[in-house]
Design a protein around this motif. Structure first.
Motif, PDB file in Angstrom:
ATOM      1  N   LEU A  11       0.823  -1.210   0.000  1.00 30.74           N
ATOM      2  CA  LEU A  11       0.000   0.000   0.000  1.00 30.74           C
ATOM      3  C   LEU A  11       0.861   1.266   0.000  1.00 30.74           C
ATOM      4  CD1 LEU A  11      -2.827  -1.047   2.482  1.00 30.74           C
ATOM      5  CD2 LEU A  11      -3.037  -0.718   0.015  1.00 30.74           C
ATOM      6  N   GLU A  12       1.962   1.246   0.722  1.00 30.49           N
ATOM      7  CA  GLU A  12       2.857   2.402   0.735  1.00 30.49           C
ATOM      8  C   GLU A  12       3.469   2.636  -0.644  1.00 30.49           C
ATOM      9  OE1 GLU A  12       5.493   1.340   3.921  1.00 30.49           O
ATOM     10  OE2 GLU A  12       4.306   2.446   5.410  1.00 30.49           O
ATOM     11  N   VAL A  13       3.822   1.564  -1.338  1.00 31.26           N
ATOM     12  CA  VAL A  13       4.373   1.687  -2.688  1.00 31.26           C
ATOM     13  C   VAL A  13       3.320   2.261  -3.628  1.00 31.26           C
ATOM     14  CG1 VAL A  13       5.191   0.372  -4.686  1.00 31.26           C
ATOM     15  CG2 VAL A  13       6.110  -0.113  -2.407  1.00 31.26           C
ATOM     16  N   ARG A  14       2.108   1.747  -3.537  1.00 31.32           N
ATOM     17  CA  ARG A  14       1.018   2.269  -4.378  1.00 31.32           C
ATOM     18  C   ARG A  14       0.771   3.750  -4.105  1.00 31.32           C
ATOM     19  NH1 ARG A  14      -3.994  -1.962  -4.772  1.00 31.32           N
ATOM     20  NH2 ARG A  14      -2.925  -3.562  -6.005  1.00 31.32           N
ATOM     21  N   LEU A  15       0.787   4.116  -2.843  1.00 32.66           N
ATOM     22  CA  LEU A  15       0.572   5.509  -2.466  1.00 32.66           C
ATOM     23  C   LEU A  15       1.659   6.405  -3.063  1.00 32.66           C
ATOM     24  CD1 LEU A  15      -0.985   7.667  -0.870  1.00 32.66           C
ATOM     25  CD2 LEU A  15       0.467   7.094   1.099  1.00 32.66           C
ATOM     26  N   ALA A  16       2.890   5.945  -3.021  1.00 34.30           N
ATOM     27  CA  ALA A  16       3.993   6.732  -3.576  1.00 34.30           C
ATOM     28  C   ALA A  16       3.801   6.928  -5.078  1.00 34.30           C
ATOM     29  CB  ALA A  16       5.326   6.041  -3.293  1.00 34.30           C
ATOM     30  N   PHE A  17       3.423   5.870  -5.798  1.00 39.50           N
ATOM     31  CA  PHE A  17       3.174   5.995  -7.233  1.00 39.50           C
ATOM     32  C   PHE A  17       1.993   6.928  -7.513  1.00 39.50           C
ATOM     33  CE2 PHE A  17       5.554   1.917  -7.794  1.00 39.50           C
ATOM     34  CZ  PHE A  17       6.513   2.411  -8.666  1.00 39.50           C
ATOM     35  N   GLN A  18       0.965   6.836  -6.701  1.00 32.42           N
ATOM     36  CA  GLN A  18      -0.195   7.711  -6.887  1.00 32.42           C
ATOM     37  C   GLN A  18       0.183   9.168  -6.633  1.00 32.42           C
ATOM     38  OE1 GLN A  18      -3.325   6.100  -4.442  1.00 32.42           O
ATOM     39  NE2 GLN A  18      -3.877   4.549  -5.968  1.00 32.42           N
ATOM     40  N   ASP A  19       1.005   9.419  -5.640  1.00 28.40           N
ATOM     41  CA  ASP A  19       1.467  10.790  -5.374  1.00 28.40           C
ATOM     42  C   ASP A  19       2.242  11.335  -6.570  1.00 28.40           C
ATOM     43  OD1 ASP A  19       0.303  10.944  -2.880  1.00 28.40           O
ATOM     44  OD2 ASP A  19       2.160  10.488  -1.774  1.00 28.40           O
ATOM     45  N   ASP A  20       3.117  10.495  -7.137  1.00 27.24           N
ATOM     46  CA  ASP A  20       3.880  10.929  -8.317  1.00 27.24           C
ATOM     47  C   ASP A  20       2.952  11.210  -9.495  1.00 27.24           C
ATOM     48  OD1 ASP A  20       6.252  10.705  -6.933  1.00 27.24           O
ATOM     49  OD2 ASP A  20       6.763   8.739  -7.758  1.00 27.24           O
ATOM     50  N   THR A  21       1.960  10.359  -9.692  1.00 29.79           N
ATOM     51  CA  THR A  21       1.018  10.545 -10.796  1.00 29.79           C
ATOM     52  C   THR A  21       0.199  11.810 -10.609  1.00 29.79           C
ATOM     53  OG1 THR A  21       0.866   8.151 -11.125  1.00 29.79           O
ATOM     54  CG2 THR A  21      -0.900   9.488 -12.050  1.00 29.79           C
ATOM     55  N   ILE A  22      -0.269  12.042  -9.411  1.00 27.51           N
ATOM     56  CA  ILE A  22      -1.056  13.249  -9.129  1.00 27.51           C
ATOM     57  C   ILE A  22      -0.211  14.491  -9.373  1.00 27.51           C
ATOM     58  CG2 ILE A  22      -2.122  14.590  -7.267  1.00 27.51           C
ATOM     59  CD1 ILE A  22      -3.160  11.870  -6.175  1.00 27.51           C
ATOM     60  N   GLN A  23       1.051  14.479  -8.962  1.00 33.94           N
ATOM     61  CA  GLN A  23       1.927  15.631  -9.177  1.00 33.94           C
ATOM     62  C   GLN A  23       2.157  15.862 -10.673  1.00 33.94           C
ATOM     63  OE1 GLN A  23       3.004  17.884  -6.859  1.00 33.94           O
ATOM     64  NE2 GLN A  23       3.547  19.005  -8.704  1.00 33.94           N
ATOM     65  N   ALA A  24       2.371  14.781 -11.428  1.00 31.09           N
ATOM     66  CA  ALA A  24       2.568  14.909 -12.875  1.00 31.09           C
ATOM     67  C   ALA A  24       1.314  15.472 -13.540  1.00 31.09           C
ATOM     68  CB  ALA A  24       2.940  13.555 -13.476  1.00 31.09           C
ATOM     69  N   LEU A  25       0.158  15.003 -13.133  1.00 30.97           N
ATOM     70  CA  LEU A  25      -1.094  15.512 -13.690  1.00 30.97           C
ATOM     71  C   LEU A  25      -1.295  16.982 -13.324  1.00 30.97           C
ATOM     72  CD1 LEU A  25      -3.457  12.476 -13.030  1.00 30.97           C
ATOM     73  CD2 LEU A  25      -2.655  13.293 -15.257  1.00 30.97           C
ATOM     74  N   ASN A  26      -0.976  17.341 -12.109  1.00 28.80           N
ATOM     75  CA  ASN A  26      -1.102  18.732 -11.690  1.00 28.80           C
ATOM     76  C   ASN A  26      -0.174  19.633 -12.506  1.00 28.80           C
ATOM     77  OD1 ASN A  26      -2.188  20.772  -9.849  1.00 28.80           O
ATOM     78  ND2 ASN A  26      -0.055  20.917  -9.157  1.00 28.80           N
ATOM     79  N   ASP A  27       1.054  19.191 -12.728  1.00 29.08           N
ATOM     80  CA  ASP A  27       1.996  19.960 -13.545  1.00 29.08           C
ATOM     81  C   ASP A  27       1.441  20.159 -14.955  1.00 29.08           C
ATOM     82  OD1 ASP A  27       3.694  20.014 -11.359  1.00 29.08           O
ATOM     83  OD2 ASP A  27       5.017  18.434 -12.122  1.00 29.08           O
TER      84      ASP A  27
END
Length: 68
Positions: A11-27
């Protein structure tokens, strides 16, 4: 590592990937918003120029060329 620790790690790994994806989408949203604003400004300038040119043509009120 027991099953619970394994699940938490996954779950921590998934959360980290989701955080990266959200940041990329926000950019990307920020970049596109800037592009939209620039295009809107260009459109405003072009609309003003179109109005100016239309006004000049109407003011001239020239007869159509003989081939019409």
């Amino acid at each position: 590592m027991n099953e619970l620790e394994s699940r938490i790690a996954e779950l921590e790994v998934r959360l980290a990937f989701q955080d990266d994806t959200i940041q990329a989408l926000n950019d990307e949203v920020v970049r596109l918003q800037g592009l939209i604003e620039r295009l809107g400004a260009q459109l405003t300038v072009l609309a003003r120029r179109q109005e100016e040119l239309s006004g000049r043509i109407e003011e001239g009120d020239e007869a159509p060329p003989p081939h019409y």
